[in-house]
Each structure stands twice: as structure tokens, then as C-alpha cells.
Design a protein around this motif. Structure first.
Motif, PDB file in Angstrom:
ATOM      1  N   PRO A 223       0.830  -1.212   0.000  1.00 15.80           N
ATOM      2  CA  PRO A 223       0.000   0.000   0.000  1.00 15.80           C
ATOM      3  C   PRO A 223       0.860   1.255   0.000  1.00 15.80           C
ATOM      4  O   PRO A 223       1.689   1.448   0.883  1.00 15.80           O
ATOM      5  N   TYR A 224       0.670   2.113  -0.997  1.00 15.25           N
ATOM      6  CA  TYR A 224       1.447   3.348  -1.094  1.00 15.25           C
ATOM      7  C   TYR A 224       0.773   4.466  -0.304  1.00 15.25           C
ATOM      8  O   TYR A 224      -0.449   4.672  -0.389  1.00 15.25           O
ATOM      9  N   GLY A 225       1.596   5.227   0.425  1.00 17.10           N
ATOM     10  CA  GLY A 225       1.097   6.401   1.123  1.00 17.10           C
ATOM     11  C   GLY A 225       1.974   7.606   0.825  1.00 17.10           C
ATOM     12  O   GLY A 225       3.161   7.467   0.531  1.00 17.10           O
ATOM     13  N   LEU A 226       1.400   8.801   0.880  1.00 16.98           N
ATOM     14  CA  LEU A 226       2.169  10.035   0.752  1.00 16.98           C
ATOM     15  C   LEU A 226       2.840  10.319   2.090  1.00 16.98           C
ATOM     16  O   LEU A 226       2.205  10.224   3.140  1.00 16.98           O
ATOM     17  N   GLY A 227       4.135  10.641   2.057  1.00 15.47           N
ATOM     18  CA  GLY A 227       4.884  10.837   3.285  1.00 15.47           C
ATOM     19  C   GLY A 227       5.026  12.297   3.655  1.00 15.47           C
ATOM     20  O   GLY A 227       5.252  13.157   2.801  1.00 15.47           O
ATOM     21  N   MET A 228       4.889  12.578   4.964  1.00 10.37           N
ATOM     22  CA  MET A 228       5.080  13.920   5.505  1.00 10.37           C
ATOM     23  C   MET A 228       5.902  13.826   6.787  1.00 10.37           C
ATOM     24  O   MET A 228       6.034  12.741   7.360  1.00 10.37           O
ATOM     25  N   ALA A 229       6.443  14.940   7.250  1.00  8.92           N
ATOM     26  CA  ALA A 229       7.308  14.930   8.427  1.00  8.92           C
ATOM     27  C   ALA A 229       6.559  14.392   9.644  1.00  8.92           C
ATOM     28  O   ALA A 229       5.355  14.613   9.813  1.00  8.92           O
ATOM     29  N   LYS A 230       7.281  13.680  10.481  1.00  9.60           N
ATOM     30  CA  LYS A 230       6.704  13.135  11.703  1.00  9.60           C
ATOM     31  C   LYS A 230       6.124  14.252  12.564  1.00  9.60           C
ATOM     32  O   LYS A 230       6.771  15.269  12.810  1.00  9.60           O
ATOM     33  N   GLY A 231       4.880  14.089  12.983  1.00  7.64           N
ATOM     34  CA  GLY A 231       4.230  15.087  13.825  1.00  7.64           C
ATOM     35  C   GLY A 231       3.502  16.177  13.068  1.00  7.64           C
ATOM     36  O   GLY A 231       2.880  17.050  13.686  1.00  7.64           O
ATOM     37  N   ASN A 232       3.564  16.137  11.733  1.00  5.31           N
ATOM     38  CA  ASN A 232       2.907  17.169  10.917  1.00  5.31           C
ATOM     39  C   ASN A 232       1.428  16.810  10.732  1.00  5.31           C
ATOM     40  O   ASN A 232       0.990  16.427   9.647  1.00  5.31           O
ATOM     41  N   LYS A 233       0.668  16.939  11.807  1.00  6.75           N
ATOM     42  CA  LYS A 233      -0.720  16.475  11.824  1.00  6.75           C
ATOM     43  C   LYS A 233      -1.632  17.289  10.913  1.00  6.75           C
ATOM     44  O   LYS A 233      -2.503  16.737  10.240  1.00  6.75           O
ATOM     45  N   GLU A 234      -1.441  18.610  10.903  1.00  7.45           N
ATOM     46  CA  GLU A 234      -2.334  19.473  10.123  1.00  7.45           C
ATOM     47  C   GLU A 234      -2.217  19.175   8.630  1.00  7.45           C
ATOM     48  O   GLU A 234      -3.235  19.034   7.923  1.00  7.45           O
ATOM     49  N   LEU A 235      -0.983  19.063   8.134  1.00  5.71           N
ATOM     50  CA  LEU A 235      -0.790  18.764   6.720  1.00  5.71           C
ATOM     51  C   LEU A 235      -1.287  17.365   6.391  1.00  5.71           C
ATOM     52  O   LEU A 235      -1.901  17.143   5.342  1.00  5.71           O
ATOM     53  N   THR A 236      -1.053  16.421   7.288  1.00  9.22           N
ATOM     54  CA  THR A 236      -1.517  15.043   7.076  1.00  9.22           C
ATOM     55  C   THR A 236      -3.037  15.006   6.954  1.00  9.22           C
ATOM     56  O   THR A 236      -3.580  14.341   6.064  1.00  9.22           O
ATOM     57  N   SER A 237      -3.729  15.720   7.828  1.00  9.75           N
ATOM     58  CA  SER A 237      -5.202  15.769   7.769  1.00  9.75           C
ATOM     59  C   SER A 237      -5.680  16.404   6.469  1.00  9.75           C
ATOM     60  O   SER A 237      -6.639  15.938   5.844  1.00  9.75           O
ATOM     61  N   TYR A 238      -4.979  17.478   6.051  1.00  7.95           N
ATOM     62  CA  TYR A 238      -5.346  18.160   4.805  1.00  7.95           C
ATOM     63  C   TYR A 238      -5.185  17.219   3.619  1.00  7.95           C
ATOM     64  O   TYR A 238      -6.059  17.141   2.743  1.00  7.95           O
ATOM     65  N   VAL A 239      -4.070  16.494   3.579  1.00 13.57           N
ATOM     66  CA  VAL A 239      -3.794  15.589   2.461  1.00 13.57           C
ATOM     67  C   VAL A 239      -4.789  14.430   2.442  1.00 13.57           C
ATOM     68  O   VAL A 239      -5.256  14.016   1.373  1.00 13.57           O
ATOM     69  N   ASN A 240      -5.145  13.915   3.607  1.00 17.42           N
ATOM     70  CA  ASN A 240      -6.136  12.842   3.653  1.00 17.42           C
ATOM     71  C   ASN A 240      -7.496  13.310   3.126  1.00 17.42           C
ATOM     72  O   ASN A 240      -8.179  12.583   2.401  1.00 17.42           O
ATOM     73  N   LYS A 241      -7.871  14.537   3.487  1.00 19.72           N
ATOM     74  CA  LYS A 241      -9.124  15.087   2.967  1.00 19.72           C
ATOM     75  C   LYS A 241      -9.034  15.282   1.457  1.00 19.72           C
ATOM     76  O   LYS A 241      -9.992  15.009   0.721  1.00 19.72           O
ATOM     77  N   TYR A 242      -7.884  15.732   0.990  1.00 18.57           N
ATOM     78  CA  TYR A 242      -7.659  15.910  -0.447  1.00 18.57           C
ATOM     79  C   TYR A 242      -7.840  14.588  -1.189  1.00 18.57           C
ATOM     80  O   TYR A 242      -8.506  14.534  -2.235  1.00 18.57           O
ATOM     81  N   LEU A 243      -7.264  13.514  -0.662  1.00 16.24           N
ATOM     82  CA  LEU A 243      -7.389  12.207  -1.318  1.00 16.24           C
ATOM     83  C   LEU A 243      -8.848  11.749  -1.370  1.00 16.24           C
ATOM     84  O   LEU A 243      -9.309  11.197  -2.379  1.00 16.24           O
ATOM     85  N   LYS A 244      -9.593  11.988  -0.296  1.00 16.82           N
ATOM     86  CA  LYS A 244     -11.014  11.630  -0.292  1.00 16.82           C
ATOM     87  C   LYS A 244     -11.797  12.474  -1.298  1.00 16.82           C
ATOM     88  O   LYS A 244     -12.663  11.969  -2.016  1.00 16.82           O
ATOM     89  N   ASP A 245     -11.474  13.753  -1.341  1.00 13.73           N
ATOM     90  CA  ASP A 245     -12.175  14.659  -2.252  1.00 13.73           C
ATOM     91  C   ASP A 245     -11.974  14.255  -3.711  1.00 13.73           C
ATOM     92  O   ASP A 245     -12.932  14.226  -4.493  1.00 13.73           O
ATOM     93  N   ILE A 246     -10.731  13.944  -4.101  1.00 12.03           N
ATOM     94  CA  ILE A 246     -10.496  13.624  -5.514  1.00 12.03           C
ATOM     95  C   ILE A 246     -11.054  12.250  -5.882  1.00 12.03           C
ATOM     96  O   ILE A 246     -11.370  11.998  -7.048  1.00 12.03           O
ATOM     97  N   GLN A 247     -11.189  11.378  -4.893  1.00 15.95           N
ATOM     98  CA  GLN A 247     -11.847  10.097  -5.167  1.00 15.95           C
ATOM     99  C   GLN A 247     -13.353  10.300  -5.341  1.00 15.95           C
ATOM    100  O   GLN A 247     -13.984   9.672  -6.199  1.00 15.95           O
ATOM    101  N   ASN A 248     -13.917  11.201  -4.537  1.00 14.36           N
ATOM    102  CA  ASN A 248     -15.366  11.443  -4.598  1.00 14.36           C
ATOM    103  C   ASN A 248     -15.786  12.228  -5.832  1.00 14.36           C
ATOM    104  O   ASN A 248     -16.888  12.008  -6.370  1.00 14.36           O
ATOM    105  N   ASP A 249     -14.935  13.156  -6.298  1.00 15.14           N
ATOM    106  CA  ASP A 249     -15.357  14.000  -7.425  1.00 15.14           C
ATOM    107  C   ASP A 249     -14.877  13.491  -8.794  1.00 15.14           C
ATOM    108  O   ASP A 249     -15.098  14.132  -9.812  1.00 15.14           O
ATOM    109  N   GLY A 250     -14.209  12.345  -8.797  1.00 20.91           N
ATOM    110  CA  GLY A 250     -13.817  11.736 -10.067  1.00 20.91           C
ATOM    111  C   GLY A 250     -12.430  12.105 -10.577  1.00 20.91           C
ATOM    112  O   GLY A 250     -11.965  11.540 -11.578  1.00 20.91           O
TER     113      GLY A 250
END
Length: 279
Positions: A223-250
Motif C-alpha cells: 500500500p502506497y502512502g504520501l509521506g510527511m514529516a513526523k508530527g505534521n498532523k495538520e498537513l496530514t489531515s489536509y492531504v487525507n481530505k484531499y485524497l477523499k475529495d479527488i476520489q469522490n469528485d472523479g
């Protein structure tokens, strides 16, 4: 003796503290606010993996599935894909570059593993691959059972060689700086087989389909994941939402079809770690 142990303890505490400070600095420098203030997203990507991230010799442009994912991320985060800066990474350099704060995010065919999760933050899974084998056509190698004593090639820093070594301890492992070098070595007969994720091998096979083929099926889940600095919670949350958004909108499906000429699977898990499949 007590003084010696006390000195060692102090050194260990200092090393841990410095490591924690480095993690915090990297996360701070690559935080969502820092990226927006800088008005530029710096992404670590491959230049040597066809279909995912490769430098096209025809025009010198870096292209691929992961490149397009990063362009779309920059567009949604900063308003334009032109605000994306690409930096080349390899399996060996991608985590150090994150830890040093040289890149904000890594999109680099990087498998989510428990060990790596101790070093960095991962996004949800954005691509599910499986480890396999690439050989010259006509090779008698058809799977793991044919690898006894063979020279197996892969990239430095990748988990593929170690995984295969566990499954067939007799192999002779050769690691190259990148997959392009490993593929060149296979072409010139310096080894018998390349092992890595089927997604990467597919890009090699497409370059010379009459000469090379993927064999052996899957023997891991990657399973591939996008990597971010350890402890970078805000960016990680943003990127996870981004991945969900692009899956939902095609958008994800559009990018996936562009590079792989088929629809993406419908069951990509949010959380997963590398799993070696039993033979």
C-alpha cells in the motif's frame, strides 16, 4: 563503571532530544501554514519510475501518476499547479529529505510499513501494489521457487530486496541507486531478475514489451502512502481530505486512467501496512 553508564545515558538522552527537535523543526517548516505563507509546495518525487514519476528525455519534463497527484494538490491548496516545486528523491533519500525539511511531502511509490511509520507521517493509501519479478523473456525464472542462488536486483532503501531475502535466503542481492540503473543492469545481463512493486515493474515492461515480462504473481501487498514529516498532523489531515475529495469528485479516476489505461479499484483501504503473502 557507574560514571560510564551515566555518561552513556546522558548521550542517549541528548541524541533523543536532538532527534525530537529535528522532527519538530521539519514539521514546522513544512506545516500547512508555512506552505501557504511560502506560496509554494515542495514535493519529493521519483525521476526514474515510468508511469509514476519519470523525467521524459524527449522534453526534460517530469511526468507520471504521482506528479499529476501533486499538481492537483498544489492547485487545490495554493490555487495553481505552477506553485509546485519538484525535487528528485530515491528510495534511499526520500525519508532523510523529509526529516531535514527539504521537502514538504513525498510522492514516491513508498509502501506504508510499521517501521516507516515510526519515522514519518503517512497519508491514507492512494495506490495498492504488490511485489513481483521482472525477467528477460525466455528466462526459466517463473516465480520465487526458481530464484535459488540467483542475482536479484532492486533499489537502495527499498523493502523489496529484504522481503525476497526472507522468502528465498540463497539469493544474491544487488542494490542500485535507482530503478533505472537496475533496469539497465538487467538489460546488460548483470543480474537475473529485478524485484519491486508490480506497478514499477509495469513501467519497465512497457518500455520494452518484446524483451521483458513480469512473472511470479504477487507475493506481498504494497500500500502506497504520501509521506510527511513526523508530527505534521495538520498537513496530514489536509492531504487525507484531499485524497477523499479527488476520489469522490472523479479526479482520482481521471488521473488513474490517464496513466494506467483502466479504472482504479473500488476497495483501496484508508489504513494498511505492508503484508507478505504466504506461499
Amino acid at each position: 563503571m557507574k560514571k560510564k553508564w551515566l555518561s552513556l545515558l546522558i548521550v542517549a538522552i541528548l541524541a533523543f532530544t536532538l532527534s525530537a527537535c529535528n522532527d519538530n523543526d521539519a514539521a514546522k517548516n513544512s506545516s500547512l501554514d508555512a506552505i501557504k505563507k511560502r506560496d509554494k509546495l515542495i514535493a519529493g518525487v521519483r525521476y526514474d519510475v515510468n508511469l509514476f514519476g519519470f523525467k521524459d528525455p524527449a522534453d526534460g519534463m517530469v511526468k507520471g501518476f504521482e506528479i499529476d497527484l501533486m499538481k492537483e494538490l498544489a492547485k487545490r491548496m495554493l490555487g495553481s499547479e505552477k506553485k509546485l516545486e519538484l525535487k528528485e528523491v530515491t528510495s534511499k533519500t526520500r525519508i532523510p529529505l523529509l526529516e531535514n525539511g527539504d521537502v514538504d511531502i513525498v510522492a514516491s511509490t513508498m509502501t506504508i510499513t510499521e517501521e516507516r511509520k515510526q519515522q514519518l507521517n503517512f497519508s491514507h493509501v492512494y495506490f495498492m501494489a504488490g511485489q513481483s519479478l521482472l525477467v528477460k523473456k525466455g528466462s526459466h525464472i517463473k516465480g520465487i521457487n526458481d530464484l535459488k542462488g540467483k542475482i536479484v536486483m532492486t533499489s537502495k532503501g527499498a523493502t523489496s530486496g529484504l522481503v525476497l531475502k526472507k522468502l528465498e535466503p540463497s539469493i544474491k542481492l544487488k542494490e542500485y541507486e535507482n530503478y533505472a540503473d537496475a533496469f539497465t543492469a538487467l538489460k546488460s545481463g548483470k543480474g537475473d531478475v529485478i524485484t519491486t512493486d508490480d506497478s514499477i515493474l509495469m513501467g519497465m515492461e512497457q518500455q520494452a514489451p518484446k524483451d521483458f515480462e513480469i512473472v511470479g504473481g504477487y507475493f506481498t501487498q504494497e500500500p502506497y502512502g504520501l509521506g510527511m514529516a513526523k508530527g505534521n498532523k495538520e498537513l496530514t489531515s489536509y492531504v487525507n481530505k484531499y485524497l477523499k475529495d479527488i476520489q469522490n469528485d472523479g479526479t482520482y479516476e481521471e488521473i488513474y486512467k490517464k496513466w494506467f489505461k483502466k479504472s482504479p479499484p473500488n476497495d483501496i483501504p484508508e489504513e494498511a501496512v505492508q503484508k507478505v503473502l504466504k506461499k
